[in-house]
Design an enzyme around this catalytic site. Structure first.
Site, PDB file in Angstrom:
ATOM      1  N   VAL A  68       5.678  -4.164   0.961  1.00  0.00           N
ATOM      2  CA  VAL A  68       5.799  -3.176  -0.332  1.00  0.00           C
ATOM      3  C   VAL A  68       4.388  -2.144  -0.374  1.00  0.00           C
ATOM      4  O   VAL A  68       3.558  -2.656  -0.743  1.00  0.00           O
ATOM      5  CB  VAL A  68       6.068  -4.262  -1.714  1.00  0.00           C
ATOM      6  N   ALA A 113      -0.732  -3.144  -1.738  1.00  0.00           N
ATOM      7  CA  ALA A 113       0.167  -3.618  -1.178  1.00  0.00           C
ATOM      8  C   ALA A 113       0.389  -4.623  -0.387  1.00  0.00           C
ATOM      9  O   ALA A 113      -0.604  -5.643  -0.554  1.00  0.00           O
ATOM     10  CB  ALA A 113      -0.122  -2.333   0.552  1.00  0.00           C
ATOM     11  N   LYS A 114       1.740  -5.298  -0.062  1.00  0.00           N
ATOM     12  CA  LYS A 114       2.024  -6.508   0.319  1.00  0.00           C
ATOM     13  C   LYS A 114       2.887  -7.102   1.303  1.00  0.00           C
ATOM     14  O   LYS A 114       4.315  -6.405   0.935  1.00  0.00           O
ATOM     15  CB  LYS A 114       1.778  -7.544  -0.528  1.00  0.00           C
ATOM     16  N   GLY A 115       2.563  -7.860   2.247  1.00  0.00           N
ATOM     17  CA  GLY A 115       3.934  -8.024   3.205  1.00  0.00           C
ATOM     18  C   GLY A 115       3.793  -9.057   2.837  1.00  0.00           C
ATOM     19  O   GLY A 115       3.820 -11.010   2.560  1.00  0.00           O
TER      20      GLY A 115
END
Ligand code: NAD
Length: 425
Positions: A68, A113-115
């Site tokens: 995201v 962001a982050k995953g």
């Protein structure tokens, strides 16, 4: 403006929901329009991928992976990749927003962001993890990029996984781009000082806050929850500045010594003892909850989210809380803590030393040069001190907590930048 709300996070003390309630409070103070509210709240990009990976037993398992990008208003997306069985898209969404605010607070030119991948790395072999990491990288090949979205480690991943990511990205693109990912091993373009950076930032912001409270470090005491990367380095660096650490804790229990704990000894013990303090004899074993309520000046929660809650907040005796962990205080505990007059240096400020040195890693990769540890520490310290005084000033101006002030600073910066950049309509 039409917007369909994602499914609500139901747990009332959920740290992610806690974050959104602070976001809403800051937005109210700033008087931001409904349009801008949704521009700041809704993620810019959300990607879900299915990742078929052959396990060591020959069977194929399909893992679900997420990335995201909450915002690219201040710069490319930046944020870690989490490997955990409980990862959900909702969690990744909120963690991505957290990164946007954190980067804005310390004034680094990144969005958030982050995953994440729903998997259990503790039950996977190194080969299975490598195949999963490479499959994820390939699936995100058009998402990642040194000017687009720059991943990093988070829970369940570390330098090893970042090296695989960098390598897979290089193979797919036919060229090496070190700056596509941070948190790499030193030999692959990692930065000096990254390991200690978050604990160092905790120490710097603790000292800045102690100065405001007129607490002399040489006459002050502290308790630190969590003795991993953040907690142990924070405790060690605080000791170097004269603070006496009376209590430390980890998953094995909490340890108390009224004469102060020798942190170097505790770190050496942990390292020789499979990573935990179990059996540490230089202090008395106490309850984990008791550690949070010890009669000390400074409390550093540096283990996990949601440990200071409405049920224990009233018992906290520290004058200052510096949040090494992400989300250690639930929103419902905020009011109790504020009423007691305890100063809290919030997570998005206190633990931003890590992402700051990640940014330095990216800068060094891009200029093809390595900075000395001394230069990195000096720059990180300066950035943390500046961020603290900016947040402190806003808290005085609006007569709000440092937490709310940090959100105000971040949201205002992103909203103002958006107005300059403009959009459709
Ligand atoms: P880590 O895995 O190195 O250490 C976590 C520590 O917490 C370990 O000592 C573990 O035993 C302890 N712990 C676990 N459960 C506990 C419990 N119930 N009571 C007491 N201790 C417990 O992790 P870390 O990298 O130090 O991260 C800690 C926190 O800081 C997390 O919230 C993380 O998101 C946040 N954080 C880390 C960084 C970073 O650079 N590492 C940056 C920003 C924020």
């Amino acid at each position: 403006m039409q917007y369909i709300e994602p499914a609500p996070i139901t747990d009332k003390e959920n740290p992610l929901e806690s974050m959104m309630s602070r976001f809403d409070a800051a937005v109210k103070i700033l008087g931001i329009s409904d349009e801008m509210y949704y521009i700041l709240k809704v993620p810019a990009k959300q990607v879900i991928v299915g990742l078929p990976v052959t396990l060591d037993n020959g069977k194929v398992e399909v893992f679900e992976g997420y990335r995201v990008i909450h915002s690219t208003i201040l710069g490319p997306g930046k944020g870690g990749i989490r490997f955990d069985p409980h990862v959900t898209l909702d969690e990744v969404r909120a963690l991505a927003a957290w990164m946007t605010w954190k980067c804005a607070v310390v004034d680094i030119p990144y969005g958030g962001a982050k995953g994440g991948i729903a998997c259990n790395p503790r039950q996977m072999s190194a080969g299975e993890i490598e195949r999963l990491m490479r499959a994820y990288t390939l699936a995100m090949i058009d998402i990642f990029g040194q000017d687009k979205d720059i991943p990093a480690p988070d829970m369940g991943t570390g330098p090893r996984e970042m090296a695989w990511l960098m390598d897979e990205y290089a193979r797919a693109k036919g060229m090496t781009t070190q700056a596509v990912v941070t948190g790499k091993p030193l030999v692959l373009g990692g930065s000096l000082g990254r390991t200690e950076a978050t604990g160092r930032g905790v120490m710097v912001s603790a000292l800045a806050a102690m100065d405001k409270l007129k607490l002399n470090p040489y006459r002050s005491t502290a308790a630190v929850q969590g003795f991993g990367n953040v907690g142990s380095h924070a405790a060690n660096l605080l000791t170097e500045k004269g603070v006496k650490i009376h209590g430390i804790s980890d998953i094995s229990g909490a340890y108390y010594n009224s004469n102060g704990i020798d942190i170097q000894k505790a770190m050496a013990y942990r390292d020789a003892n499979g990573g935990t303090l179990e059996g540490f004899k230089e202090a008395e074993l106490i309850g984990g909850e008791e550690l949070l309520t010890l009669p000390v000046d400074l409390l550093v929660p540096a283990a996990m989210e949601d440990v200071i809650t409405k049920s224990n907040a009233s018992k906290i005796q520290a004058k200052l809380i510096v949040e090494g962990a992400n989300g250690p205080t639930s929103a419902k505990a905020d009011d109790i803590i504020n009423e007691k007059g305890i100063m809290v240096v919030p997570d998005i400020l206190a633990n931003a030393g890590g992402v700051t040195v990640s940014y330095f890693e990216w800068v060094q990769n891009r200029i093809g040069y390595k900075w000395t540890l001394d230069r990195i520490n000096r720059r990180c310290d300066r950035s943390m001190k500046d961020a603290f005084s900016n947040v402190f000033e806003i808290s005085q101006k609006h007569n709000v907590s440092l937490r709310l002030a940090a959100y105000i600073l971040a949201i205002d910066k992103v909203a103002t930048t958006y107005k300059f950049r403009g959009g459709y309509g």
